[in-house]
Design an enzyme around this catalytic site. Structure first.
Site, PDB file in Angstrom:
ATOM      1  N   TYR A   1      85.390 -94.680 -10.428  1.00  0.00           N
ATOM      2  CA  TYR A   1      84.666 -94.792  -9.158  1.00  0.00           C
ATOM      3  C   TYR A   1      83.188 -94.426  -9.333  1.00  0.00           C
ATOM      4  O   TYR A   1      82.294 -95.129  -8.832  1.00  0.00           O
ATOM      5  CB  TYR A   1      85.313 -93.868  -8.134  1.00  0.00           C
ATOM      6  CG  TYR A   1      84.585 -93.775  -6.813  1.00  0.00           C
ATOM      7  CD1 TYR A   1      84.609 -94.830  -5.896  1.00  0.00           C
ATOM      8  CD2 TYR A   1      83.872 -92.633  -6.462  1.00  0.00           C
ATOM      9  CE1 TYR A   1      83.952 -94.747  -4.684  1.00  0.00           C
ATOM     10  CE2 TYR A   1      83.207 -92.530  -5.250  1.00  0.00           C
ATOM     11  CZ  TYR A   1      83.246 -93.596  -4.362  1.00  0.00           C
ATOM     12  OH  TYR A   1      82.582 -93.507  -3.173  1.00  0.00           O
TER      13      TYR A   1
ATOM     14  N   LYS B   1      79.770 -96.790  -8.585  1.00  0.00           N
ATOM     15  CA  LYS B   1      78.725 -96.401  -7.633  1.00  0.00           C
ATOM     16  C   LYS B   1      77.381 -96.168  -8.333  1.00  0.00           C
ATOM     17  O   LYS B   1      76.326 -96.398  -7.744  1.00  0.00           O
ATOM     18  CB  LYS B   1      79.156 -95.137  -6.877  1.00  0.00           C
ATOM     19  CG  LYS B   1      80.289 -95.388  -5.884  1.00  0.00           C
ATOM     20  CD  LYS B   1      79.868 -96.382  -4.805  1.00  0.00           C
ATOM     21  CE  LYS B   1      80.928 -96.589  -3.748  1.00  0.00           C
ATOM     22  NZ  LYS B   1      80.513 -97.523  -2.679  1.00  0.00           N
TER      23      LYS B   1
ATOM     24  N   LYS C   1      92.248-107.599  11.205  1.00  0.00           N
ATOM     25  CA  LYS C   1      91.489-106.375  11.449  1.00  0.00           C
ATOM     26  C   LYS C   1      90.064-106.694  11.894  1.00  0.00           C
ATOM     27  O   LYS C   1      89.486-105.981  12.722  1.00  0.00           O
ATOM     28  CB  LYS C   1      91.470-105.509  10.191  1.00  0.00           C
ATOM     29  CG  LYS C   1      92.806-104.888   9.836  1.00  0.00           C
ATOM     30  CD  LYS C   1      92.679-103.968   8.625  1.00  0.00           C
ATOM     31  CE  LYS C   1      94.022-103.305   8.295  1.00  0.00           C
ATOM     32  NZ  LYS C   1      93.923-102.413   7.104  1.00  0.00           N
TER      33      LYS C   1
ATOM     34  N   ASN D   1      78.262-102.677   2.324  1.00  0.00           N
ATOM     35  CA  ASN D   1      78.935-101.468   2.782  1.00  0.00           C
ATOM     36  C   ASN D   1      80.343-101.308   2.222  1.00  0.00           C
ATOM     37  O   ASN D   1      80.813-100.192   2.013  1.00  0.00           O
ATOM     38  CB  ASN D   1      78.967-101.501   4.314  1.00  0.00           C
ATOM     39  CG  ASN D   1      79.879-100.449   4.896  1.00  0.00           C
ATOM     40  OD1 ASN D   1      79.508 -99.299   5.056  1.00  0.00           O
ATOM     41  ND2 ASN D   1      81.110-100.843   5.240  1.00  0.00           N
TER      42      ASN D   1
END
Length: 887
Positions: free
Chosen positions: A193, A197, A58, A108
């Site tokens: 999650y 974060k 990819k 990122n």
């Protein structure tokens, strides 16, 4: 456009400046926001872009697609798996070996709402991928980031950490540390999650405090149309079915990437903040500004991996076993327990149990215990389980002992470890440390003792590089770093036996809150010179002082300013005491209330297997025993007691300062947060301001300590004949004599005309050292070459090349014979005449000696002429007879 599209005036094509010469690394650059960010960066001509991705196929496809739009995009693929520390370490090593700088680090990559699981290193999979992997990568690349930040006054190094508005979905306390190395499967996937974060928000805030040279921010890109929904395997089936439809309403990637691009280049970015699209600040949850929680998260990462410097300059880590990990976390918890002796007695009980088992003899645990930087000396007491009388007779009673977990029983002298004197400057200490660390690093030095020496060097530098620790050691010696107060034999009579009053305080027989341990500690110094935060029970002999964080800034000055001294005006934004609540964090007319979680004690008890108990600091009140009721917080400071204010301060830079030196301005740093997380009766003290001075290079001078070096270029003729030249100094030019026959490399010293000496008892100035360099002409005119060739003849140089033909080519003859000089050239004849050549002197004498016979000679000449003229009177047609005269 999607329903969630954000509108901003930021235009990547217009607002991203030239990236010429810059190196960029983007994680997750093979798809979505990362791929779009690389495309936008590539349009502005950076030197190198690292595309970090796990899937090489990819990644290659992404590079090919980007290079179709930007044909000369300088992209390198970096294979890296964020779930594996080993893969991250190898990727960081590759970057460090192939790049000499790193200007933008964009963290990122990430996953969202996946099924429960663990990373290869045992972390909850979302926390390990989104936070731990990126934090570990950043720590490995910090030397390269720091080097780039120090490369010049215009250096602008950015670390952009992608968080999410979903950080507000995390658990109420922000981070549940006991879930980080579990699957945490009993909660919703979005809670896991949100915790990962939110950890990124705290990470950016803490890194910005520790690295003021870097600009570090956390950003929320918006609700963007990426493939995160497709990978959200932890969502319900209905949500996964509706996900692709909802994705159509999300912000396109070309718009969603703007916030992280803006954070990478904008001058309006404030380091340590959290931004939502585009450039919108103050949207983070309240806990996102909790510095104590950020420190706790940082400590938990350090307890998981021990960092050191390998030969290539990239940080490496050694995984510590879970048992050592828990013990290291336990030691950090002890530091937060205010060093209250009775509390430590309870808190350290599990360590006593551990020491009595066979586990304490295992090599891995010995290695962990041997790290003095992670486990600190403490005392402990065992409260045994009820046993039968027979069992009690067999056991040896143990009331209290000292448990030492430092490298040695006595702290080694850090000055001797680094081989420097007590008067050594910070630059000398740093130079000595790097030299020894490189020499004894276990990766390069295979000596059996290298590892221990390297640990001693690191411990010594940790003390001497910190001004406060250095001052503490200079004042108290090794005892200042031994919380048990046990000095070397022959010192404190209580040193070897620990505290003889142990067991009489707190729950003991004296009662009334009167603690003999605190009295003993006050007289024998068991808590060290700085004490620590106390628990609910105060001591009349101890007082805690909260010290704010230090601030580091950089000031650039010219070479002449460094020589003469100057003043610089610096703008800073320190934390200052809130003027509304005067630091209490409370509204007017309100007051604190006892903490309900710990009933005002400041500690919480944890019951362990075997009947043992462990006390830890209450996480709700941070050990103060009181909290600010909801709604009673000061609105100006949000209950923290401090606010940020921009200030301008003038710093006097002394003459003689060197590049890289650091100046300290006492009390000009951050004020400690005295609001919700501090004891209201605690004294506070501001941190310090450290100014790193960068001295620009001078086109004329270079520097060697307090001495100035100057190279003087002189003509060839001045070097041959001697003369005078003008030499510039710090106070103007002076004329100095040049000796005849000066060569390139000859030196002279002008005493006392260098830089002022800093830190010298005698004071004074260094020297100006002048090195001469003879300017040799590359091209000569005809006259110059003729003269030089004649000089070569005069000096008997037979190897010099000659092209002007001023030398005689006849066989060697007597140089004093006038005949040998009859056909010489004009310039050479003039040179010989000027230099009184013997041949020219003889020629002159011969001319004067024949002047008396001039008349006779003339008569003879006339007669000869008459004889030669006679044949002219004969007839022209008479044939000549040449043979008649040949006889």
């Amino acid at each position: 456009m999607g329903l969630f599209t954000t509108h901003s005036s930021f235009d990547p094509d217009r607002d991203i400046p030239s990236l010429d010469g810059k190196v960029i690394l983007v994680t997750g650059g093979n798809i979505g926001l990362g791929k779009q960010a690389i495309l936008e960066f590539a349009k502005h001509k950076p030197r190198q872009i690292w595309l970090a991705a796990r899937n090489l196929d990819k990644a290659r496809a992404a590079v090919a697609e980007i290079q179709k739009q930007v044909c000369d995009a300088p992209i390198k693929i970096l294979q890296m798996d964020l779930t594996s520390f080993a893969s991250i370490r190898e990727a960081a090593r590759t970057v460090a070996e192939q790049s000499d700088r790193l200007d933008i680090l964009m963290l990122n990559a990430g996953i969202m709402a996946t099924l429960p699981g663990l990373t290869q290193d045992g972390y909850e999979v979302q926390f390990g991928t989104n936070h731990m992997g990126h934090a570990f990568l950043t720590n490995l690349l910090l030397p390269l980031l720091d080097k780039t930040a120090q490369s010049g006054p215009d250096a602008d190094v950015r670390v952009v950490v992608l968080s999410s508005e979903g950080h507000k979905l995390g658990p109420k306390p922000g981070i549940l540390f006991d879930t980080l190395k579990t699957e945490y499967s009993h909660v919703d996937a979005f809670v896991r999650y949100g915790q990962s974060k939110f950890a990124n928000v705290l990470f950016a805030r803490r890194l910005a405090q520790l690295r003021p040279r870097l600009t570090v921010v956390a950003v929320h890109p918006g609700v963007v149309r990426t493939n995160l929904v497709a990978g959200a395997t932890g969502m319900s089936k209905s949500a996964r079915v509706a996900g692709p439809l909802a994705n159509l309403a999300f912000t396109p990637v070309s718009e969603g990437v703007k916030n992280q691009l803006w954070a990478s280049v904008s001058r309006d970015v404030v380091s340590g903040e959290y931004y939502e699209p585009v450039g919108v600040v103050d949207k983070v949850r309240k806990l996102g500004r909790n510095d104590e929680l950020a420190k706790a998260l940082s400590n938990s990462r350090r307890s998981a991996t021990a960092y050191d410097y390998p030969a290539h300059g990239v940080l490496q880590s050694r995984q510590i076993s879970p048992l050592c990990d828990s013990l290291c976390c336990f030691s950090d918890e002890l530091l937060r327990l205010n060093m209250n002796s009775s509390l430590l007695t309870k808190a350290a009980a599990p360590a006593r149990v551990l020491a009595q088992t066979q586990l304490a003899g295992r090599p891995k645990l010995r290695e962990c215990v041997g790290r003095g930087a992670r486990i600190h000396t403490t005392s402990y007491r065992v409260t045994p389980c009820p046993r039968s009388a027979g069992q009690r007779k067999k056991d040896v009673p143990c009331s209290r002992r000292s448990f030492h977990a430092t490298n040695a029983l006595a702290q080694k002298d850090p000055y001797k470890a680094l081989g420097v004197s007590k008067s050594a400057t910070a630059a000398e200490i740093k130079k000595a440390y790097y030299g020894l660390a490189k020499k004894f690093h276990p990766d390069t030095n295979k000596d059996a003792t290298a590892k221990d020496k390297f640990a001693d060097i690191q411990s010594a530098y940790e003390i001497l590089s910190d001004p406060k620790k250095k001052e503490q050691y200079d004042q108290f010696g090794a005892a200042g770093f031994d919380p048990s107060g046990g000095p070397a034999p022959g010192g404190d009579p209580f040193g070897g036996a620990g505290n003889p009053f142990a067991g009489f305080g707190g729950q003991g027989g004296f009662g009334g809150g009167f603690n003999f341990e605190d009295i003993f500690s006050a007289f024998t110094g068991q808590q060290g010179p700085f004490g620590g935060r106390r628990g609910a029970r105060g001591s009349p002999f101890q007082q805690e002082i909260l010290v704010g964080d230090n601030i580091e800034v950089q000031a650039s000055i010219s070479f002449m300013e460094a020589a003469k001294g100057t003043s610089k005006t610096i703008s800073i934004t320190p934390l200052t005491t809130c003027g509304t609540c005067t630091g209490s964090g409370l509204k007017t007319g309100t007051q604190r209330s006892p903490c309900k979680a710990c009933n005002g004690t400041g500690t919480r008890l944890h019951f362990m297997q075997g009947g043992f108990q462990m006390a830890s600091t209450c996480g709700t009140c941070d050990g103060t025993g009181s909290t600010i009721p909801k709604g009673s917080e000061c609105k100006t400071c949000s209950g923290n007691g401090v606010v940020r204010e921009r200030k301008t301060i003038t710093v006097d830079i002394p003459a003689g300062i060197e590049d890289g030196m650091r100046l300290r301005v006492d009390g000009a740093g951050d004020a400690p947060p005295t609001g919700r997380s501090a004891d209201p009766n605690t004294r506070s003290q501001r941190g310090d301001l450290y100014v790193f001075v960068r001295v620009a290079k001078d086109p004329k001078f270079s520097r060697e300590g307090s001495n100035i070096l100057y190279t003087a270029n002189i003509p060839l003729t001045t070097a041959l004949l001697g003369g005078q030249v003008s030499i510039p100094t710090l106070d103007g030019s002076v004329n100095v004599k040049v000796a005849t026959g000066t060569n390139t490399g000859d030196k002279m010293t002008m005493s006392g005309m260098g830089m002022k000496r800093l830190g010298s008892r005698r004071g004074g100035s260094g020297d100006l050292r002048v090195e001469f360099r003879v300017n040799m002409p590359k091209y000569l005119s005809a006259n110059q070459r003729t003269i030089v060739e004649m000089l070569a003849d005069e000096m008997g140089d037979k190897t010099a090349r000659r092209v002007m033909n001023v030398s005689s080519q006849r066989p060697p003859s007597d140089p004093s014979d006038p005949e040998s000089h009859k056909n010489e050239g004009f310039l050479k004849s003039m040179w010989h005449t000027l230099t009184n050549h013997p041949a020219h002197q003889k020629d002159g004498e011969g001319d004067s000696g024949t002047s008396t016979s001039t008349g006779t000679g003339k008569d003879d000449k006339k007669q000869d002429d008459k004889k030669q003229d006679k044949p002219k009177d004969e007839p022209k047609d008479e044939p000549k007879k040449p043979d008649s005269t040949s006889g």
